[in-house]
Design an enzyme around this catalytic site. Structure first.
Site, PDB file in Angstrom:
ATOM      1  N   HIS A 187      26.345  20.249  52.829  1.00 56.55           N
ATOM      2  CA  HIS A 187      26.638  18.866  52.442  1.00 56.55           C
ATOM      3  C   HIS A 187      27.419  18.195  53.575  1.00 56.55           C
ATOM      4  CE1 HIS A 187      27.586  16.235  48.653  1.00 56.55           C
ATOM      5  NE2 HIS A 187      27.152  15.524  49.660  1.00 56.55           N
ATOM      6  N   ILE A 206      30.159  17.840  56.865  1.00 58.96           N
ATOM      7  CA  ILE A 206      30.313  18.620  58.093  1.00 58.96           C
ATOM      8  C   ILE A 206      31.404  18.010  58.957  1.00 58.96           C
ATOM      9  CG2 ILE A 206      28.560  17.272  59.309  1.00 58.96           C
ATOM     10  CD1 ILE A 206      27.659  19.841  60.681  1.00 58.96           C
ATOM     11  N   ASN A 231      33.993  10.054  48.696  1.00 58.26           N
ATOM     12  CA  ASN A 231      32.790  10.557  49.356  1.00 58.26           C
ATOM     13  C   ASN A 231      33.111  10.923  50.805  1.00 58.26           C
ATOM     14  OD1 ASN A 231      29.922  10.458  50.499  1.00 58.26           O
ATOM     15  ND2 ASN A 231      29.541  10.072  48.337  1.00 58.26           N
TER      16      ASN A 231
END
Length: 291
Positions: A51, A53, A160
């Site tokens: 997901h 990085i 997020n």
């Protein structure tokens, strides 16, 4: 670095049975190509579901790669060392913790420490959507090191993307469901305090920071529901925003790229390097262009 192969609840996958991969793309080349990085033996590739990085370059120029992973619907952070001689990744360790419940993105702070966003309080698929439906602000940011793990910011609808300013004094957090970017000051004890919130008229996904200018580049979703409906007649659009002078009283927000979905669907991230722009998506292709 490019991740491929995320399987995420509610979002379609073009290759649901194929494990995740990590690619390297050298934008200094005239015709850059994405080259897959080989991962060392002993790492469970079959369940690799990458997901977020982040990279950290140590004083001895060792490059550490942190990758958010969701094996078997759990959240871990995988720590690798980049081996330049043969374009491979040596897996160093898997990080698990009770506070790393639903990790979305990560920003490395040292060779084994980082900030991470949990985009949901619940990791269960059904409860996750109940949480979104009720509008619960239970999403948070966690600081992790081998010596200390703690919540450092909370109250997000869905934290997020996360990144850090070039002077490493401020942390930026994108709240995708609240359509905004939060600026937070980082303190010596790793705690964060809120400085300002920049409201935007789109769903903000991942954040890339230009190391030279401090500009914030964001991959955005003009209509997030289209990502979940997966309707070939009503494709999800793409949008890239650039925020200049985010710390000032009047930041400048520019729409650099926009597409109705005919070329690029579901933009999630945008990176810039020497006048070249690389745009990534949730499940679609990547787009490389010169500005």
């Amino acid at each position: 670095l490019i991740l491929q192969g995320l399987k995420y609840p509610g979002v379609k996958s073009l290759a649901p049975d194929k494990p995740g991969e990590i690619f390297l793309m050298d934008l200094n080349e005239d015709n850059p190509r994405a080259v897959e990085l080989r991962i060392s033996r002993g790492f469970d590739l079959a369940s690799f579901n990458p997901h977020g990085i982040s990279t950290y370059i140590d004083r001895d120029d060792t490059v550490y790669l942190f990758v958010v992973n969701h094996p078997h619907q759990k959240s871990t952070v995988e720590l690798f060392k980049f081996v330049e001689d043969d374009n491979s990744l040596a897996h160093l360790k898997t990080i698990r913790h009770d506070l790393l419940t639903s990790v979305n993105d990560i920003v490395a702070m040292g060779p084994d420490s980082f900030y991470a966003t949990n985009d949901h309080y619940f990791s269960d698929f059904i409860l996750m959507f109940v949480e979104m439906f009720l509008g619960l602000t239970w999403s948070n940011v966690v600081y992790y090191s081998p010596k200390e793990v703690k919540e450092v910011a909370a109250g997000f609808y869905s934290a997020n993307g996360i990144n850090i300013s070039p002077d490493r004094k401020y942390i930026y957090v994108a709240d995708v469901l609240d359509h905004n970017v939060h600026v937070m000051e980082k303190h010596d004890n790793w705690s964060l305090t809120h400085v300002k919130t920049l409201q935007l008229d789109t769903l903000v996904d991942n954040l890339f920071i230009d190391a030279h200018t401090g500009d914030v580049w964001i991959g955005c979703h003009p209509n997030g529901m289209k990502l979940f409906y997966n309707d070939p007649e009503n494709l999800p659009a793409s949008e890239v925003l650039c925020i200049q002078n985010i710390l000032s009283e009047e930041p400048v927000v520019t729409r650099v790229y926009a597409d109705n979905g005919s070329v690029l669907q579901g933009t999630s991230v945008a990176s810039i390097y020497k006048g070249k722009l690389l745009i990534g998506t949730v499940f679609h292709r990547a787009l490389y262009c010169e500005l």
